[in-house]
Design a protein around this motif. Sequence first.
Motif, PDB file in Angstrom:
ATOM      1  N   UNK A   1      -5.062   9.427  -2.234  1.00 16.42           N
ATOM      2  CA  UNK A   1      -4.794   9.500  -3.668  1.00 16.42           C
ATOM      3  C   UNK A   1      -3.372   9.987  -3.927  1.00 16.42           C
ATOM      4  N   UNK A   2      -2.925  10.974  -3.161  1.00 20.25           N
ATOM      5  CA  UNK A   2      -1.551  11.478  -3.325  1.00 20.25           C
ATOM      6  C   UNK A   2      -0.540  10.379  -3.054  1.00 20.25           C
ATOM      7  N   UNK A   3      -0.753   9.636  -1.977  1.00 23.84           N
ATOM      8  CA  UNK A   3       0.176   8.551  -1.634  1.00 23.84           C
ATOM      9  C   UNK A   3       0.204   7.488  -2.730  1.00 23.84           C
ATOM     10  N   UNK A   4      -0.967   7.143  -3.239  1.00 25.17           N
ATOM     11  CA  UNK A   4      -1.039   6.103  -4.266  1.00 25.17           C
ATOM     12  C   UNK A   4      -0.362   6.558  -5.557  1.00 25.17           C
ATOM     13  N   UNK A   5      -0.602   7.810  -5.959  1.00 30.55           N
ATOM     14  CA  UNK A   5       0.027   8.325  -7.172  1.00 30.55           C
ATOM     15  C   UNK A   5       1.534   8.468  -6.997  1.00 30.55           C
ATOM     16  N   UNK A   6       1.987   8.827  -5.799  1.00 29.91           N
ATOM     17  CA  UNK A   6       3.425   8.921  -5.549  1.00 29.91           C
ATOM     18  C   UNK A   6       4.081   7.553  -5.709  1.00 29.91           C
TER      19      UNK A   6
END
Length: 145
Positions: free
Chosen positions: A45-50
């Motif tokens: 999720x962090x990677x996608x939001x970044x």
Amino acid sequence: MTTTEAKPVRTVPHPDRQDHHSVGELVGQATEQLSRLVRQEVSLAKEELAEKGRRAGRGGGLLGGAGAVAYVGLMALAATAIAAIAVALPVWAAALIVTAALFLVAGVLGMMGRAQLKRATPAKPEQTLDSVKADVDEIKGRAHR
């Protein structure tokens, strides 16, 4: 003469053997695996939001560039109007061509920025949500067995 044949001895697995786990151990393993799964999903999720944040940043930058070029275009348009009044056709015609080119650039940058912002929204991690749903379905499926 009688012959004695050796009969094979059958062994029954004993509950204390290493290949069997207690309920506590199984619950511990399940908890550990679930914890690892949650950490991996949060990381995804962090990677996608970044990535969506980077797209929004690029879109905002392009829109800012479009605004700056449009401002220069307005200044050129003012210069064109002055040149049109003060001098004969060739000067203002040249200034008008430059102004039109600047507005064209501003329009292209604006459309590119808008497209980038559309790609960045909604700001939810769609791949992660799909992955979590699949994980939940898999866990439910295995729990019913």
